[in-house]
Design a protein around this motif. Sequence first.
Motif, PDB file in Angstrom:
ATOM      1  N   ASN A 424      -5.321  22.374 -53.775  1.00  0.00           N
ATOM      2  CA  ASN A 424      -5.717  22.628 -55.168  1.00  0.00           C
ATOM      3  C   ASN A 424      -4.524  22.553 -56.112  1.00  0.00           C
ATOM      4  OD1 ASN A 424      -8.490  23.242 -54.372  1.00  0.00           O
ATOM      5  ND2 ASN A 424      -7.625  25.129 -53.529  1.00  0.00           N
ATOM      6  N   GLY A 425      -3.684  21.554 -55.892  1.00  0.00           N
ATOM      7  CA  GLY A 425      -2.544  21.312 -56.774  1.00  0.00           C
ATOM      8  C   GLY A 425      -1.324  22.173 -56.521  1.00  0.00           C
ATOM      9  N   GLN A 426      -1.419  23.126 -55.613  1.00  0.00           N
ATOM     10  CA  GLN A 426      -0.301  24.020 -55.313  1.00  0.00           C
ATOM     11  C   GLN A 426       0.391  23.589 -54.026  1.00  0.00           C
ATOM     12  OE1 GLN A 426       0.660  26.408 -57.377  1.00  0.00           O
ATOM     13  NE2 GLN A 426      -1.088  26.238 -58.767  1.00  0.00           N
ATOM     14  N   LEU A 427       1.709  23.534 -54.072  1.00  0.00           N
ATOM     15  CA  LEU A 427       2.480  23.228 -52.867  1.00  0.00           C
ATOM     16  C   LEU A 427       2.479  24.480 -51.982  1.00  0.00           C
ATOM     17  CD1 LEU A 427       4.267  21.265 -51.263  1.00  0.00           C
ATOM     18  CD2 LEU A 427       6.234  22.166 -52.521  1.00  0.00           C
ATOM     19  N   VAL A 428       1.656  24.471 -50.948  1.00  0.00           N
ATOM     20  CA  VAL A 428       1.531  25.653 -50.089  1.00  0.00           C
ATOM     21  C   VAL A 428       2.388  25.564 -48.839  1.00  0.00           C
ATOM     22  CG1 VAL A 428      -0.785  26.201 -50.905  1.00  0.00           C
ATOM     23  CG2 VAL A 428      -0.502  24.741 -48.897  1.00  0.00           C
ATOM     24  N   TYR A 429       2.841  24.331 -48.505  1.00  0.00           N
ATOM     25  CA  TYR A 429       3.664  24.162 -47.304  1.00  0.00           C
ATOM     26  C   TYR A 429       4.655  23.040 -47.519  1.00  0.00           C
ATOM     27  CZ  TYR A 429       5.071  22.580 -42.663  1.00  0.00           C
ATOM     28  OH  TYR A 429       5.812  22.194 -41.578  1.00  0.00           O
ATOM     29  N   ASN A 430       5.891  23.276 -47.120  1.00  0.00           N
ATOM     30  CA  ASN A 430       6.846  22.172 -47.013  1.00  0.00           C
ATOM     31  C   ASN A 430       7.831  22.458 -45.898  1.00  0.00           C
ATOM     32  OD1 ASN A 430       8.102  24.111 -49.088  1.00  0.00           O
ATOM     33  ND2 ASN A 430       9.819  22.751 -48.639  1.00  0.00           N
ATOM     34  N   ALA A 431       8.297  21.395 -45.300  1.00  0.00           N
ATOM     35  CA  ALA A 431       9.230  21.490 -44.173  1.00  0.00           C
ATOM     36  C   ALA A 431      10.486  20.705 -44.495  1.00  0.00           C
ATOM     37  CB  ALA A 431       8.574  20.947 -42.905  1.00  0.00           C
ATOM     38  N   ASP A 432      11.629  21.295 -44.163  1.00  0.00           N
ATOM     39  CA  ASP A 432      12.909  20.606 -44.311  1.00  0.00           C
ATOM     40  C   ASP A 432      13.791  20.973 -43.127  1.00  0.00           C
ATOM     41  OD1 ASP A 432      13.873  23.193 -44.813  1.00  0.00           O
ATOM     42  OD2 ASP A 432      13.810  22.922 -46.993  1.00  0.00           O
ATOM     43  N   LYS A 433      15.055  20.620 -43.201  1.00  0.00           N
ATOM     44  CA  LYS A 433      15.957  20.885 -42.073  1.00  0.00           C
ATOM     45  C   LYS A 433      16.114  22.372 -41.791  1.00  0.00           C
ATOM     46  CE  LYS A 433      18.624  16.611 -42.623  1.00  0.00           C
ATOM     47  NZ  LYS A 433      19.948  16.013 -42.929  1.00  0.00           N
ATOM     48  N   ALA A 434      15.856  23.186 -42.807  1.00  0.00           N
ATOM     49  CA  ALA A 434      15.988  24.639 -42.628  1.00  0.00           C
ATOM     50  C   ALA A 434      14.765  25.266 -41.981  1.00  0.00           C
ATOM     51  CB  ALA A 434      16.262  25.300 -43.984  1.00  0.00           C
ATOM     52  N   GLY A 435      13.663  24.507 -41.915  1.00  0.00           N
ATOM     53  CA  GLY A 435      12.476  25.041 -41.269  1.00  0.00           C
ATOM     54  C   GLY A 435      11.218  24.846 -42.080  1.00  0.00           C
ATOM     55  N   MET A 436      10.198  25.653 -41.762  1.00  0.00           N
ATOM     56  CA  MET A 436       8.893  25.569 -42.410  1.00  0.00           C
ATOM     57  C   MET A 436       8.790  26.645 -43.481  1.00  0.00           C
ATOM     58  SD  MET A 436       6.377  24.815 -39.147  1.00  0.00           S
ATOM     59  CE  MET A 436       7.018  26.120 -38.096  1.00  0.00           C
ATOM     60  N   HIS A 437       8.265  26.265 -44.660  1.00  0.00           N
ATOM     61  CA  HIS A 437       8.188  27.187 -45.791  1.00  0.00           C
ATOM     62  C   HIS A 437       6.753  27.218 -46.313  1.00  0.00           C
ATOM     63  CE1 HIS A 437      12.575  26.809 -45.739  1.00  0.00           C
ATOM     64  NE2 HIS A 437      12.389  25.495 -45.757  1.00  0.00           N
ATOM     65  N   PHE A 438       6.257  28.410 -46.616  1.00  0.00           N
ATOM     66  CA  PHE A 438       4.885  28.589 -47.085  1.00  0.00           C
ATOM     67  C   PHE A 438       4.877  29.331 -48.415  1.00  0.00           C
ATOM     68  CE2 PHE A 438       4.655  28.106 -42.544  1.00  0.00           C
ATOM     69  CZ  PHE A 438       3.542  27.315 -42.349  1.00  0.00           C
ATOM     70  N   ASN A 439       3.989  28.923 -49.290  1.00  0.00           N
ATOM     71  CA  ASN A 439       3.708  29.662 -50.514  1.00  0.00           C
ATOM     72  C   ASN A 439       2.366  30.348 -50.311  1.00  0.00           C
ATOM     73  OD1 ASN A 439       3.084  30.640 -53.026  1.00  0.00           O
ATOM     74  ND2 ASN A 439       3.285  28.688 -54.104  1.00  0.00           N
ATOM     75  N   GLU A 440       2.390  31.622 -49.972  1.00  0.00           N
ATOM     76  CA  GLU A 440       1.170  32.352 -49.646  1.00  0.00           C
ATOM     77  C   GLU A 440       0.565  33.048 -50.863  1.00  0.00           C
ATOM     78  OE1 GLU A 440       1.431  34.696 -46.118  1.00  0.00           O
ATOM     79  OE2 GLU A 440       2.717  33.251 -45.089  1.00  0.00           O
ATOM     80  N   GLU A 441       1.166  32.838 -52.016  1.00  0.00           N
ATOM     81  CA  GLU A 441       0.635  33.444 -53.235  1.00  0.00           C
ATOM     82  C   GLU A 441      -0.701  32.817 -53.617  1.00  0.00           C
ATOM     83  OE1 GLU A 441       1.822  33.728 -57.997  1.00  0.00           O
ATOM     84  OE2 GLU A 441       3.342  33.163 -56.509  1.00  0.00           O
ATOM     85  N   HIS A 442      -0.852  31.535 -53.324  1.00  0.00           N
ATOM     86  CA  HIS A 442      -2.063  30.811 -53.708  1.00  0.00           C
ATOM     87  C   HIS A 442      -2.986  30.660 -52.499  1.00  0.00           C
ATOM     88  CE1 HIS A 442      -0.374  29.776 -57.621  1.00  0.00           C
ATOM     89  NE2 HIS A 442       0.759  29.575 -56.982  1.00  0.00           N
ATOM     90  N   LYS A 443      -4.228  31.055 -52.671  1.00  0.00           N
ATOM     91  CA  LYS A 443      -5.212  30.970 -51.595  1.00  0.00           C
ATOM     92  C   LYS A 443      -6.133  29.776 -51.824  1.00  0.00           C
ATOM     93  CE  LYS A 443      -3.732  34.693 -49.543  1.00  0.00           C
ATOM     94  NZ  LYS A 443      -2.523  34.951 -50.353  1.00  0.00           N
ATOM     95  N   GLY A 444      -6.767  29.332 -50.749  1.00  0.00           N
ATOM     96  CA  GLY A 444      -7.710  28.228 -50.837  1.00  0.00           C
ATOM     97  C   GLY A 444      -8.973  28.623 -51.583  1.00  0.00           C
TER      98      GLY A 444
END
Length: 452
Positions: A424-444
Amino acid sequence: MKATLITNVKIVNEGKIHKKCSVLIKGDTIEKIFRKEVPQNVIEKYDVLDGDNKYLIPGVIDDQVHLREPGMTHKEDIYHGSKAAVAGGVTSFMEMPNTIPQATDLETLEKKYDIAKETSLANYSFYLGATNSNIEEVKKIDKKNICGVKLFMGSSTGNMLVDNQEALDLLFANSPVIITSHCEDEQIIRENIAKAKEKFGNDVPISEHPNIRSAEACYQSTVKTIELAKKHNARLHVLHLSTQKEMALFESGELKDKNITAEVCVHHLWFDSSDYEKYGTKIKWNPAIKTNADKAALWDAFNSDKLDVVATDHAPHTLEEKSNSYFKAPSGGPLLQHSLVAMLDMARKGNTTIEKVVQKMCHAPADLFEVEKRGYIRKGYKADLVLVDQAPWEATAENTLYKCQWSPFEGTKFAFKVTHTFVNGQLVYNADKAGMHFNEEHKGQRLSFERE
Protein backbone atom coordinates in the motif's frame (compact mmCIF):
# COMPACT_ATOMS: atom_id res chain seq x y z
CA MET A 1 0.79 12.98 0.73
CA LYS A 2 4.03 10.98 0.73
CA ALA A 3 5.42 10.28 -2.74
CA THR A 4 8.22 7.91 -3.77
CA LEU A 5 9.79 7.54 -7.20
CA ILE A 6 11.35 4.14 -7.91
CA THR A 7 13.76 4.61 -10.81
CA ASN A 8 15.86 2.45 -13.13
CA VAL A 9 13.94 -0.84 -12.94
CA LYS A 10 12.94 -3.69 -15.24
CA ILE A 11 9.17 -3.92 -14.86
CA VAL A 12 7.76 -7.45 -15.22
CA ASN A 13 4.07 -7.04 -15.91
CA GLU A 14 1.35 -8.50 -18.13
CA GLY A 15 3.63 -10.87 -20.00
CA LYS A 16 6.42 -8.43 -20.81
CA ILE A 17 9.64 -7.05 -19.34
CA HIS A 18 10.10 -3.30 -19.78
CA LYS A 19 13.64 -2.01 -19.19
CA LYS A 20 14.81 1.33 -17.79
CA CYS A 21 11.43 2.23 -16.28
CA SER A 22 10.35 4.21 -13.23
CA VAL A 23 7.23 4.10 -11.06
CA LEU A 24 5.81 6.97 -9.03
CA ILE A 25 3.92 6.10 -5.84
CA LYS A 26 1.64 8.65 -4.19
CA GLY A 27 0.02 7.60 -0.94
CA ASP A 28 -1.02 3.97 -1.35
CA THR A 29 -1.42 4.14 -5.13
CA ILE A 30 0.63 3.88 -8.32
CA GLU A 31 0.44 7.42 -9.68
CA LYS A 32 2.44 7.09 -12.89
CA ILE A 33 4.61 4.66 -14.84
CA PHE A 34 7.51 6.09 -16.83
CA ARG A 35 8.60 3.97 -19.79
CA LYS A 36 11.66 6.11 -20.46
CA GLU A 37 14.10 8.30 -18.56
CA VAL A 38 12.45 10.59 -16.01
CA PRO A 39 13.24 14.29 -16.42
CA GLN A 40 15.51 15.73 -13.73
CA ASN A 41 12.97 18.38 -12.74
CA VAL A 42 10.49 15.56 -11.96
CA ILE A 43 13.05 13.55 -10.00
CA GLU A 44 13.80 16.53 -7.78
CA LYS A 45 10.20 16.64 -6.52
CA TYR A 46 10.18 13.22 -4.88
CA ASP A 47 11.96 10.81 -2.57
CA VAL A 48 13.91 8.64 -5.01
CA LEU A 49 14.73 4.95 -4.66
CA ASP A 50 17.26 3.84 -7.26
CA GLY A 51 16.12 0.43 -8.44
CA ASP A 52 19.63 -0.32 -9.71
CA ASN A 53 18.33 -2.26 -12.73
CA LYS A 54 16.48 -4.78 -10.54
CA TYR A 55 13.22 -6.43 -11.48
CA LEU A 56 10.08 -4.67 -10.25
CA ILE A 57 7.06 -6.94 -10.00
CA PRO A 58 3.57 -6.66 -8.51
CA GLY A 59 3.32 -8.01 -4.97
CA VAL A 60 2.66 -11.74 -4.85
CA ILE A 61 -0.87 -12.77 -3.82
CA ASP A 62 -0.85 -16.16 -2.07
CA ASP A 63 -4.35 -17.66 -2.07
CA GLN A 64 -3.58 -20.55 0.29
CA VAL A 65 -1.84 -20.14 3.63
CA HIS A 66 -2.32 -21.43 7.18
CA LEU A 67 -1.13 -18.97 9.81
CA ARG A 68 -2.39 -21.03 12.78
CA GLU A 69 -4.03 -18.15 14.65
CA PRO A 70 -5.99 -18.53 16.82
CA GLY A 71 -5.31 -21.77 18.63
CA MET A 72 -1.98 -23.05 17.31
CA THR A 73 0.27 -20.03 17.66
CA HIS A 74 3.22 -22.10 18.91
CA LYS A 75 3.61 -23.09 15.22
CA GLU A 76 2.93 -19.75 13.53
CA ASP A 77 0.84 -16.60 13.92
CA ILE A 78 -0.38 -13.80 11.68
CA TYR A 79 2.40 -11.43 12.74
CA HIS A 80 5.31 -13.80 12.06
CA GLY A 81 3.67 -15.26 8.94
CA SER A 82 3.06 -11.82 7.45
CA LYS A 83 6.60 -10.74 8.30
CA ALA A 84 7.99 -13.76 6.46
CA ALA A 85 5.58 -13.01 3.62
CA VAL A 86 6.74 -9.45 2.95
CA ALA A 87 10.39 -10.56 3.21
CA GLY A 88 9.56 -13.01 0.43
CA GLY A 89 7.70 -10.51 -1.75
CA VAL A 90 4.21 -11.70 -0.77
CA THR A 91 2.09 -8.60 -0.16
CA SER A 92 -1.34 -10.26 0.21
CA PHE A 93 -2.49 -13.61 1.57
CA MET A 94 -5.73 -15.58 1.90
CA GLU A 95 -5.80 -17.71 5.02
CA MET A 96 -7.53 -21.00 5.72
CA PRO A 97 -10.25 -21.76 8.31
CA ASN A 98 -8.81 -24.81 10.10
CA THR A 99 -7.70 -22.89 13.17
CA ILE A 100 -8.93 -23.36 16.77
CA PRO A 101 -11.78 -22.55 16.85
CA GLN A 102 -12.50 -23.35 13.22
CA ALA A 103 -13.71 -20.36 11.21
CA THR A 104 -17.01 -21.87 10.12
CA ASP A 105 -19.26 -19.02 11.19
CA LEU A 106 -19.02 -15.33 10.35
CA GLU A 107 -18.59 -14.16 13.94
CA THR A 108 -15.52 -16.36 14.44
CA LEU A 109 -14.22 -15.35 11.02
CA GLU A 110 -14.40 -11.64 11.85
CA LYS A 111 -12.27 -12.19 14.95
CA LYS A 112 -9.45 -13.32 12.66
CA TYR A 113 -9.82 -10.12 10.64
CA ASP A 114 -9.56 -8.17 13.90
CA ILE A 115 -6.24 -9.87 14.74
CA ALA A 116 -4.85 -9.21 11.26
CA LYS A 117 -5.84 -5.55 11.39
CA GLU A 118 -3.57 -5.11 14.41
CA THR A 119 -0.66 -7.40 13.51
CA SER A 120 -0.37 -8.18 9.78
CA LEU A 121 2.32 -6.45 7.74
CA ALA A 122 0.72 -7.80 4.56
CA ASN A 123 -2.79 -7.44 3.15
CA TYR A 124 -5.16 -10.21 4.15
CA SER A 125 -8.38 -12.08 3.62
CA PHE A 126 -9.80 -15.17 5.34
CA TYR A 127 -11.90 -18.06 4.05
CA LEU A 128 -15.06 -19.28 5.68
CA GLY A 129 -14.84 -23.04 6.17
CA ALA A 130 -17.58 -25.30 4.82
CA THR A 131 -19.05 -28.01 7.07
CA ASN A 132 -21.82 -30.56 6.74
CA SER A 133 -24.22 -28.16 8.45
CA ASN A 134 -23.28 -24.47 7.98
CA ILE A 135 -24.91 -23.63 4.66
CA GLU A 136 -26.85 -20.73 6.25
CA GLU A 137 -23.55 -19.08 7.26
CA VAL A 138 -22.21 -19.54 3.73
CA LYS A 139 -25.30 -17.84 2.27
CA LYS A 140 -24.67 -14.76 4.46
CA ILE A 141 -21.15 -14.11 3.11
CA ASP A 142 -20.53 -10.58 1.86
CA LYS A 143 -18.81 -11.39 -1.43
CA LYS A 144 -17.13 -8.00 -1.58
CA ASN A 145 -15.01 -8.54 1.55
CA ILE A 146 -14.50 -12.30 2.02
CA CYS A 147 -12.26 -14.16 -0.44
CA GLY A 148 -14.07 -17.50 -0.62
CA VAL A 149 -15.25 -20.74 0.96
CA LYS A 150 -12.83 -23.55 1.74
CA LEU A 151 -14.05 -27.10 1.21
CA PHE A 152 -12.13 -30.11 2.51
CA MET A 153 -13.07 -33.11 0.36
CA GLY A 154 -10.22 -34.85 2.17
CA SER A 155 -9.26 -34.47 5.82
CA SER A 156 -6.04 -32.74 6.83
CA THR A 157 -4.78 -30.76 9.84
CA GLY A 158 -7.83 -29.95 12.01
CA ASN A 159 -10.22 -32.35 10.26
CA MET A 160 -12.97 -30.36 8.48
CA LEU A 161 -14.03 -33.10 6.09
CA VAL A 162 -17.35 -32.47 4.31
CA ASP A 163 -18.71 -35.87 3.30
CA ASN A 164 -22.50 -35.45 3.28
CA GLN A 165 -23.85 -35.45 -0.28
CA GLU A 166 -26.81 -33.21 0.52
CA ALA A 167 -24.49 -30.69 2.21
CA LEU A 168 -22.18 -30.71 -0.81
CA ASP A 169 -25.06 -30.08 -3.20
CA LEU A 170 -26.34 -27.22 -1.05
CA LEU A 171 -22.88 -25.66 -0.91
CA PHE A 172 -22.29 -25.78 -4.66
CA ALA A 173 -25.81 -24.57 -5.39
CA ASN A 174 -25.76 -21.65 -2.95
CA SER A 175 -22.24 -20.30 -2.33
CA PRO A 176 -22.11 -16.61 -3.28
CA VAL A 177 -18.30 -16.79 -3.63
CA ILE A 178 -15.74 -19.06 -5.22
CA ILE A 179 -15.33 -22.52 -3.63
CA THR A 180 -11.74 -23.67 -3.12
CA SER A 181 -11.28 -27.37 -2.57
CA HIS A 182 -8.77 -29.80 -1.06
CA CYS A 183 -9.36 -32.98 -3.05
CA GLU A 184 -8.35 -36.39 -1.68
CA ASP A 185 -10.61 -39.44 -1.38
CA GLU A 186 -10.86 -40.60 2.24
CA GLN A 187 -11.94 -44.17 1.50
CA ILE A 188 -9.01 -44.80 -0.84
CA ILE A 189 -6.59 -43.30 1.72
CA ARG A 190 -7.97 -45.53 4.50
CA GLU A 191 -7.56 -48.59 2.30
CA ASN A 192 -3.98 -47.59 1.46
CA ILE A 193 -3.16 -47.08 5.15
CA ALA A 194 -4.42 -50.59 5.90
CA LYS A 195 -2.22 -52.03 3.14
CA ALA A 196 0.83 -50.12 4.40
CA LYS A 197 0.30 -51.28 7.98
CA GLU A 198 -0.10 -54.85 6.78
CA LYS A 199 3.26 -54.56 5.02
CA PHE A 200 5.25 -52.45 7.50
CA GLY A 201 3.34 -52.63 10.78
CA ASN A 202 3.28 -49.30 12.59
CA ASP A 203 6.76 -48.42 11.30
CA VAL A 204 5.62 -47.14 7.91
CA PRO A 205 8.40 -45.19 6.15
CA ILE A 206 7.80 -41.65 4.88
CA SER A 207 8.49 -42.92 1.35
CA GLU A 208 5.04 -44.55 1.48
CA HIS A 209 3.29 -41.19 1.82
CA PRO A 210 2.64 -40.74 -1.93
CA ASN A 211 1.36 -44.33 -2.06
CA ILE A 212 -1.00 -43.82 0.88
CA ARG A 213 -2.28 -40.42 -0.23
CA SER A 214 -2.07 -41.69 -3.75
CA ALA A 215 -2.56 -40.28 -7.21
CA GLU A 216 -5.80 -42.25 -7.46
CA ALA A 217 -7.09 -40.76 -4.19
CA CYS A 218 -6.44 -37.29 -5.60
CA TYR A 219 -7.92 -38.06 -9.00
CA GLN A 220 -11.16 -39.61 -7.80
CA SER A 221 -11.85 -36.75 -5.39
CA THR A 222 -11.05 -34.11 -8.02
CA VAL A 223 -13.40 -35.82 -10.50
CA LYS A 224 -16.22 -35.77 -7.93
CA THR A 225 -15.65 -32.11 -7.05
CA ILE A 226 -15.57 -31.01 -10.69
CA GLU A 227 -18.80 -32.94 -11.32
CA LEU A 228 -20.46 -31.04 -8.46
CA ALA A 229 -19.29 -27.70 -9.83
CA LYS A 230 -20.55 -28.50 -13.32
CA LYS A 231 -23.88 -29.79 -11.97
CA HIS A 232 -24.54 -26.51 -10.17
CA ASN A 233 -22.62 -24.19 -12.51
CA ALA A 234 -20.52 -23.11 -9.52
CA ARG A 235 -17.13 -21.36 -9.48
CA LEU A 236 -14.55 -23.90 -8.32
CA HIS A 237 -10.83 -23.53 -7.70
CA VAL A 238 -9.05 -26.84 -7.04
CA LEU A 239 -6.11 -26.36 -4.72
CA HIS A 240 -2.61 -27.89 -4.66
CA LEU A 241 -2.90 -30.35 -7.55
CA SER A 242 -0.13 -32.93 -7.49
CA THR A 243 -0.59 -35.60 -10.16
CA GLN A 244 -0.18 -36.19 -13.85
CA LYS A 245 -3.55 -37.97 -14.00
CA GLU A 246 -5.46 -34.95 -12.71
CA MET A 247 -4.10 -32.71 -15.47
CA ALA A 248 -6.43 -34.41 -17.97
CA LEU A 249 -9.36 -32.91 -16.06
CA PHE A 250 -8.42 -29.30 -16.79
CA GLU A 251 -8.31 -27.16 -19.91
CA SER A 252 -5.64 -24.85 -21.22
CA GLY A 253 -6.61 -21.27 -21.86
CA GLU A 254 -7.14 -17.89 -20.31
CA LEU A 255 -8.34 -17.78 -16.75
CA LYS A 256 -11.16 -15.35 -17.55
CA ASP A 257 -12.81 -17.99 -19.75
CA LYS A 258 -12.88 -20.68 -17.05
CA ASN A 259 -15.47 -21.56 -14.43
CA ILE A 260 -13.22 -24.26 -12.98
CA THR A 261 -9.60 -23.36 -12.26
CA ALA A 262 -6.53 -25.16 -10.98
CA GLU A 263 -3.69 -24.40 -8.59
CA VAL A 264 -0.24 -25.87 -8.06
CA CYS A 265 1.99 -25.31 -5.05
CA VAL A 266 5.68 -24.51 -5.04
CA HIS A 267 6.68 -27.71 -3.26
CA HIS A 268 5.02 -29.92 -5.89
CA LEU A 269 7.06 -28.14 -8.57
CA TRP A 270 10.34 -28.21 -6.62
CA PHE A 271 10.47 -31.60 -4.89
CA ASP A 272 9.60 -35.13 -6.00
CA SER A 273 9.37 -38.52 -4.28
CA SER A 274 13.13 -39.10 -4.53
CA ASP A 275 13.57 -36.26 -2.01
CA TYR A 276 11.87 -38.14 0.86
CA GLU A 277 15.16 -39.93 1.57
CA LYS A 278 16.92 -36.61 2.22
CA TYR A 279 14.18 -34.53 3.82
CA GLY A 280 11.96 -37.14 5.47
CA THR A 281 8.83 -35.80 7.18
CA LYS A 282 9.96 -32.20 6.60
CA ILE A 283 8.38 -32.51 3.15
CA LYS A 284 5.29 -34.41 4.29
CA TRP A 285 2.38 -32.47 2.78
CA ASN A 286 -1.21 -33.33 1.94
CA PRO A 287 -1.57 -33.95 -0.96
CA ALA A 288 1.74 -35.77 -1.03
CA ILE A 289 4.74 -34.85 -3.14
CA LYS A 290 4.71 -37.50 -5.84
CA THR A 291 6.91 -38.82 -8.65
CA ASN A 292 9.27 -37.00 -10.98
CA ALA A 293 6.84 -37.85 -13.82
CA ASP A 294 4.07 -36.11 -11.89
CA LYS A 295 6.28 -33.09 -11.37
CA ALA A 296 7.13 -32.94 -15.08
CA ALA A 297 3.42 -33.12 -15.95
CA LEU A 298 2.70 -30.26 -13.55
CA TRP A 299 5.33 -28.14 -15.26
CA ASP A 300 3.83 -28.91 -18.67
CA ALA A 301 0.40 -27.90 -17.36
CA PHE A 302 1.86 -24.78 -15.77
CA ASN A 303 3.35 -23.60 -19.06
CA SER A 304 0.27 -24.52 -21.13
CA ASP A 305 -2.06 -22.69 -18.72
CA LYS A 306 -3.96 -25.71 -17.49
CA LEU A 307 -2.66 -24.71 -14.07
CA ASP A 308 -3.75 -21.15 -13.39
CA VAL A 309 -2.26 -20.15 -10.02
CA VAL A 310 0.82 -20.87 -7.90
CA ALA A 311 0.48 -20.81 -4.12
CA THR A 312 2.33 -22.18 -1.10
CA ASP A 313 -0.09 -23.98 1.22
CA HIS A 314 2.22 -22.46 3.87
CA ALA A 315 1.37 -24.64 6.87
CA PRO A 316 4.01 -24.56 9.62
CA HIS A 317 4.55 -27.09 12.39
CA THR A 318 7.37 -27.09 14.89
CA LEU A 319 10.50 -29.06 14.08
CA GLU A 320 9.79 -31.24 17.12
CA GLU A 321 6.36 -32.11 15.73
CA LYS A 322 7.73 -32.80 12.26
CA SER A 323 10.49 -35.04 13.66
CA ASN A 324 8.03 -37.75 14.70
CA SER A 325 7.43 -41.07 12.95
CA TYR A 326 5.32 -41.16 9.81
CA PHE A 327 1.84 -41.37 11.33
CA LYS A 328 2.62 -38.96 14.17
CA ALA A 329 4.33 -36.27 12.11
CA PRO A 330 1.76 -33.68 10.91
CA SER A 331 1.52 -32.72 7.26
CA GLY A 332 2.52 -29.24 6.08
CA GLY A 333 5.52 -26.97 6.09
CA PRO A 334 6.56 -23.30 5.94
CA LEU A 335 7.06 -21.71 2.49
CA LEU A 336 5.89 -18.07 2.40
CA GLN A 337 9.32 -16.46 2.64
CA HIS A 338 10.88 -18.58 -0.08
CA SER A 339 8.11 -19.15 -2.63
CA LEU A 340 8.91 -16.31 -5.04
CA VAL A 341 12.68 -16.82 -5.08
CA ALA A 342 12.18 -20.57 -5.53
CA MET A 343 9.92 -19.99 -8.54
CA LEU A 344 12.35 -17.48 -10.04
CA ASP A 345 15.17 -19.97 -9.56
CA MET A 346 13.19 -22.59 -11.46
CA ALA A 347 12.58 -20.05 -14.23
CA ARG A 348 16.31 -19.35 -14.40
CA LYS A 349 16.92 -23.09 -14.79
CA GLY A 350 14.59 -23.22 -17.79
CA ASN A 351 11.39 -24.69 -16.34
CA THR A 352 9.45 -21.57 -17.28
CA THR A 353 9.91 -17.80 -17.68
CA ILE A 354 9.97 -14.92 -15.22
CA GLU A 355 6.95 -13.44 -17.00
CA LYS A 356 5.04 -16.69 -16.42
CA VAL A 357 5.97 -16.72 -12.72
CA VAL A 358 4.54 -13.21 -12.33
CA GLN A 359 1.41 -14.24 -14.24
CA LYS A 360 0.73 -17.21 -11.94
CA MET A 361 1.73 -15.62 -8.62
CA CYS A 362 0.54 -12.02 -9.04
CA HIS A 363 -1.90 -11.46 -11.91
CA ALA A 364 -3.86 -14.74 -11.82
CA PRO A 365 -4.81 -14.72 -8.12
CA ALA A 366 -6.01 -11.13 -8.48
CA ASP A 367 -8.10 -12.02 -11.53
CA LEU A 368 -9.43 -15.29 -10.10
CA PHE A 369 -10.67 -13.79 -6.84
CA GLU A 370 -11.51 -10.43 -8.44
CA VAL A 371 -9.26 -8.61 -5.97
CA GLU A 372 -9.84 -4.88 -6.19
CA LYS A 373 -6.97 -2.98 -7.86
CA ARG A 374 -4.09 -5.28 -6.93
CA GLY A 375 -1.91 -7.83 -8.71
CA TYR A 376 -0.71 -5.57 -11.54
CA ILE A 377 1.59 -2.59 -12.07
CA ARG A 378 -1.03 -0.18 -13.39
CA LYS A 379 -1.83 3.46 -12.81
CA GLY A 380 -4.47 3.78 -10.10
CA TYR A 381 -3.75 0.36 -8.60
CA LYS A 382 -2.55 -0.16 -5.04
CA ALA A 383 1.23 0.18 -4.78
CA ASP A 384 2.01 -3.38 -3.73
CA LEU A 385 5.44 -3.69 -5.34
CA VAL A 386 8.52 -5.87 -4.99
CA LEU A 387 12.11 -5.26 -6.08
CA VAL A 388 14.06 -8.42 -6.89
CA ASP A 389 17.80 -8.52 -7.48
CA GLN A 390 19.63 -11.27 -9.31
CA ALA A 391 22.01 -11.78 -6.42
CA PRO A 392 22.96 -15.09 -4.78
CA TRP A 393 22.17 -15.86 -1.14
CA GLU A 394 21.67 -18.91 1.03
CA ALA A 395 18.62 -19.73 3.12
CA THR A 396 19.63 -20.54 6.69
CA ALA A 397 17.87 -21.03 10.02
CA GLU A 398 19.22 -17.63 11.06
CA ASN A 399 17.60 -15.70 8.19
CA THR A 400 14.34 -17.68 8.27
CA LEU A 401 11.49 -15.66 9.78
CA TYR A 402 8.77 -18.25 10.38
CA LYS A 403 7.78 -18.66 14.01
CA CYS A 404 8.57 -22.37 13.74
CA GLN A 405 12.17 -21.32 12.93
CA TRP A 406 12.95 -23.85 10.21
CA SER A 407 12.51 -24.27 6.47
CA PRO A 408 12.81 -27.20 4.04
CA PHE A 409 14.92 -24.80 1.94
CA GLU A 410 17.68 -24.41 4.55
CA GLY A 411 21.01 -24.77 2.77
CA THR A 412 19.51 -23.87 -0.60
CA LYS A 413 21.43 -21.21 -2.54
CA PHE A 414 19.01 -19.00 -4.44
CA ALA A 415 19.97 -16.85 -7.43
CA PHE A 416 17.35 -14.15 -6.75
CA LYS A 417 16.78 -12.01 -3.66
CA VAL A 418 13.90 -9.79 -2.59
CA THR A 419 15.43 -6.45 -1.58
CA HIS A 420 12.40 -4.16 -1.14
CA THR A 421 8.70 -4.76 -0.55
CA PHE A 422 6.06 -2.02 -0.68
CA VAL A 423 2.60 -2.67 0.75
CA ASN A 424 0.00 0.00 0.00
CA GLY A 425 2.76 2.41 -0.97
CA GLN A 426 4.75 1.92 2.24
CA LEU A 427 8.22 0.41 2.24
CA VAL A 428 7.67 -2.34 4.82
CA TYR A 429 10.77 -4.42 4.08
CA ASN A 430 14.23 -3.86 2.70
CA ALA A 431 17.42 -5.86 2.80
CA ASP A 432 21.00 -4.65 2.53
CA LYS A 433 24.45 -5.81 3.60
CA ALA A 434 23.57 -4.99 7.20
CA GLY A 435 20.60 -7.34 7.19
CA MET A 436 16.81 -7.33 6.96
CA HIS A 437 14.85 -4.23 7.99
CA PHE A 438 11.10 -3.92 8.64
CA ASN A 439 8.79 -0.96 9.04
CA GLU A 440 6.13 -2.37 11.37
CA GLU A 441 4.37 0.95 11.88
CA HIS A 442 2.23 0.36 8.79
CA LYS A 443 -0.13 -2.61 8.71
CA GLY A 444 -1.71 -4.30 5.71
CA GLN A 445 -5.29 -3.77 4.57
CA ARG A 446 -8.26 -6.08 4.34
CA LEU A 447 -8.64 -7.18 0.73
CA SER A 448 -11.77 -6.11 -1.09
CA PHE A 449 -13.26 -7.79 -4.15
CA GLU A 450 -14.88 -6.33 -7.26
CA ARG A 451 -17.79 -8.76 -7.55
CA GLU A 452 -21.30 -8.16 -8.85
